[in-house]
Design a protein around this motif. Structure first.
Motif, PDB file in Angstrom:
ATOM      1  N   SER A  69       0.829  -1.214   0.000  1.00  0.00           N
ATOM      2  CA  SER A  69       0.000   0.000   0.000  1.00  0.00           C
ATOM      3  C   SER A  69       0.856   1.254   0.000  1.00  0.00           C
ATOM      4  O   SER A  69       0.501   2.256  -0.638  1.00  0.00           O
ATOM      5  CB  SER A  69      -0.930  -0.004   1.219  1.00  0.00           C
ATOM      6  OG  SER A  69      -1.842  -1.079   1.167  1.00  0.00           O
ATOM      7  N   THR A  72       1.856   1.721  -3.588  1.00  0.00           N
ATOM      8  CA  THR A  72       0.751   2.208  -4.433  1.00  0.00           C
ATOM      9  C   THR A  72       0.429   3.671  -4.133  1.00  0.00           C
ATOM     10  O   THR A  72       0.011   4.415  -5.014  1.00  0.00           O
ATOM     11  CB  THR A  72      -0.514   1.346  -4.255  1.00  0.00           C
ATOM     12  OG1 THR A  72      -0.937   1.390  -2.888  1.00  0.00           O
ATOM     13  CG2 THR A  72      -0.263  -0.083  -4.663  1.00  0.00           C
ATOM     14  N   VAL A  80       1.719  -0.837 -10.602  1.00  0.00           N
ATOM     15  CA  VAL A  80       2.089  -1.534  -9.365  1.00  0.00           C
ATOM     16  C   VAL A  80       1.170  -2.737  -9.191  1.00  0.00           C
ATOM     17  O   VAL A  80      -0.062  -2.610  -9.269  1.00  0.00           O
ATOM     18  CB  VAL A  80       1.991  -0.608  -8.145  1.00  0.00           C
ATOM     19  CG1 VAL A  80       2.341  -1.371  -6.861  1.00  0.00           C
ATOM     20  CG2 VAL A  80       2.923   0.591  -8.312  1.00  0.00           C
ATOM     21  N   ASP A  98      -4.984  -1.620  -3.102  1.00  0.00           N
ATOM     22  CA  ASP A  98      -5.219  -0.657  -4.184  1.00  0.00           C
ATOM     23  C   ASP A  98      -4.188  -0.784  -5.301  1.00  0.00           C
ATOM     24  O   ASP A  98      -3.748   0.217  -5.870  1.00  0.00           O
ATOM     25  CB  ASP A  98      -5.227   0.774  -3.618  1.00  0.00           C
ATOM     26  CG  ASP A  98      -5.847   1.772  -4.593  1.00  0.00           C
ATOM     27  OD1 ASP A  98      -6.733   1.364  -5.378  1.00  0.00           O
ATOM     28  OD2 ASP A  98      -5.445   2.952  -4.581  1.00  0.00           O
ATOM     29  N   VAL A  99      -3.810  -2.019  -5.618  1.00  0.00           N
ATOM     30  CA  VAL A  99      -2.855  -2.233  -6.710  1.00  0.00           C
ATOM     31  C   VAL A  99      -3.533  -2.033  -8.062  1.00  0.00           C
ATOM     32  O   VAL A  99      -4.757  -2.065  -8.178  1.00  0.00           O
ATOM     33  CB  VAL A  99      -2.244  -3.644  -6.649  1.00  0.00           C
ATOM     34  CG1 VAL A  99      -1.375  -3.804  -5.414  1.00  0.00           C
ATOM     35  CG2 VAL A  99      -3.324  -4.718  -6.702  1.00  0.00           C
ATOM     36  N   ASP A 100      -2.702  -1.834  -9.075  1.00  0.00           N
ATOM     37  CA  ASP A 100      -3.220  -1.683 -10.436  1.00  0.00           C
ATOM     38  C   ASP A 100      -3.545  -3.026 -11.077  1.00  0.00           C
ATOM     39  O   ASP A 100      -4.376  -3.095 -11.983  1.00  0.00           O
ATOM     40  CB  ASP A 100      -2.200  -0.954 -11.317  1.00  0.00           C
ATOM     41  CG  ASP A 100      -1.843   0.413 -10.770  1.00  0.00           C
ATOM     42  OD1 ASP A 100      -2.757   1.157 -10.399  1.00  0.00           O
ATOM     43  OD2 ASP A 100      -0.628   0.717 -10.694  1.00  0.00           O
TER      44      ASP A 100
END
Length: 508
Positions: A69, A72, A80, A98-100
């Motif tokens: 986190s 990110t 990420v 909250d990664v891509d």
């Protein structure tokens, strides 16, 4: 069918690099990165232009999720991602960070499908499709990695990867998980997968074929290569980021990274992981642009391309001339000139002979050794600028402390310092005593040799840089703290002596 990278990697190819130092690299034995260290490394990878940063495995635990986190939150241009096993819960944990995107790892070989996971080929296909659909429905970029793909039946690997793409995966990855295969098998597998859609390559170096397999994969159609800085990773490690980047650039004119950032990134990762850079490592090793042989040194001084494939500045390095049994007069003269020392031809010849004799005794000849020899040969005695008079260090308490007494231009200075250990505390004390004159950077610190027994002797070698000058000094003592401080003080003495400005009092 044999594939040739030279035939197929053209300069107009777009190839990107994915760095998995923060995940696969951290899985190397003894390596553990804090959230702050992961953030620092991620920033370096961003400066280098890495396209995808695999920040960790969200399923590992709360601490790992915090670290991911933090990465990110940097809002990097790089994508990420998180590593996910073939279970839905791992995707949920990645979403919390909250990664891509995610790298969904599913079994590809029968050894993994049946022996590790305990399922069938058909059920594995169905599960993979469901997981890809779940991740895609949550707006994640999805790469499916067929674990142990290099030992998988190619027809089944094709079916697995085709199923993944049809289910919504953005790309698939050929994984040589255990570093088992060679370039020909890699090219065959990747070329078949490339006909299905975007394909990546994940290679390990167990056979020393990591780079060869990565280039073979690119030649066969892969446009994304998984790498780690310094080749960190399980067992023999992953393919090295810096080696893939320079090979694609130098041999094929395919640019992937800001190459001049590579050495800083390599050093940063080395410091954070505690894994020293092997001196003979391509691109980032200490010896990569260091010349000792008289023939090589003379040739390099005449033409810097004589014995180097590319300029060291390309990857953020500097060329260095090493001193030892193979050193010739050209190397001695050039090194002395770097330190502002002039000598006639007869003196140069005598100095070179003594350097060779010292090297013949198995000694690494440092800058300080050369300068001392030169002073003896030329009769040019000099007064020391900085000299160690006394040192005491303790580490038995909660905070290691050290006190030091120096002679600086005839003036006695006393200071104390604290640190993470006695050496760190002693170095802090030296800097406190010298004040603003201790503005040199400690470029490298190596404990080179330790003898056995109760009278063990340790050899510490340091390289310090100041005002574009560098000096290497080695000192041997029974006490590692004293050896470290003596080497540091002697190198500072040489650096300060080269400065024509008068010394100023220590800072208040």
């Amino acid at each position: 069918m044999t594939h040739s990278a030279a035939d197929t990697i053209s300069p107009d190819r777009t190839v990107r690099l994915l760095d998995t130092t923060l995940r696969d690299g951290e899985q190397a034995p003894g390596v553990s990165l804090s959230p702050d260290e992961k953030v620092d490394i991620a920033r370096g990878l961003e400066r280098a232009g890495v396209s995808v940063i695999e920040a960790g495995s969200a399923c590992t635990g709360a601490g790992e999720r915090q670290a991911i986190s933090r990465v990110t939150d940097l809002d990097l241009d790089a994508r990420v991602t998180s590593f996910c096993r073939g279970i839905e819960a791992d995707i949920d944990l990645a979403l919390e960070c909250d990664v891509d995107g995610v790298h969904l790892v599913v079994p590809a070989s029968d050894r993994h499908v049946e022996g590790k996971v305990g399922t069938s080929r058909e059920d594995n296909l169905a599960t993979t499709a469901e997981l890809v659909g779940y991740a895609s429905d949550h707006d994640l970029w999805v790469e499916v990695i067929g674990e142990d793909g290099s030992r998988a039946d190619l027809e089944y690997l094709e079916e697995l990867m085709s199923t993944s793409l049809e289910a919504g995966a953005d790309r698939v990855c050929f994984a040589d998980t255990v570093g088992h295969t060679g370039p020909e098998r890699t090219a065959e597998a990747v070329s078949r997968l490339a006909e299905l859609g975007p394909v990546s390559a994940h290679t390990h170096d167990d056979l020393g074929l990591g780079v060869a397999n990565a280039l073979s994969a690119v030649s066969a159609g892969a446009d994304l290569v998984h790498c780690t800085v310094n080749g960190l990773g399980e067992r023999a490690g992953n393919v090295s980021l810096e080696e893939v980047a320079i090979a694609l650039s130098h041999v094929y004119d395919v640019e992937t990274l800001e190459l001049e950032e590579l050495y800083d990134v390599a050093q940063n990762v080395s410091r954070a992981t505690g894994v020293q850079l092997p001196p003979n490592k391509a691109v980032i090793g200490e010896n990569a642009f260091t010349h000792e042989s008289g023939i090589h040194t003379d040739g390099t001084l005449k033409d810097d391309k004589m014995y180097e494939p590319y300029a060291p500045e390309t990857v953020g390095r500097e060329r260095r001339l090493a001193l030892g049994k193979h050193t010739g007069r050209a190397g001695v003269k050039a090194t002395l000139e770097e330190h502002g020392v002039e000598a006639d031809d007869d003196s140069i010849a005598e100095i070179a002979t003594r350097v060779t004799e010292l090297g013949d005794r198995g000694r690494r000849v440092t800058d300080a050794d050369l300068l001392a020899i030169a002073e003896d040969v030329t009769g040019d005695d000099r007064e020391r600028v900085v000299e160690l008079l006394d040192l005491s260090a303790t580490s038995g308490g909660a905070v290691p402390t050290a006190s030091i007494r120096l002679a600086v231009d005839g003036e006695e200075r006393v200071a104390s310092g604290t640190g993470s250990g006695p050496v760190d505390a002693a170095v802090s004390a030296v800097r406190e005593a010298l004040g603003s004159m201790a503005d040199a950077e400690l470029e490298s610190y190596h404990v080179n040799a330790v003898t056995g027994g109760t009278d063990a002797v340790v050899t510490v070698e340091v390289t310090m840089v100041r005002n574009d000058r560098s000096v290497t000094v080695a000192r041997s003592e029974a006490d590692i703290t004293r050896a470290s401080v003596e080497a540091m003080v002697d190198s500072l003495d040489r650096l300060l002596a080269a400065d024509t400005k008068p010394l100023t009092p220590a800072d208040d």
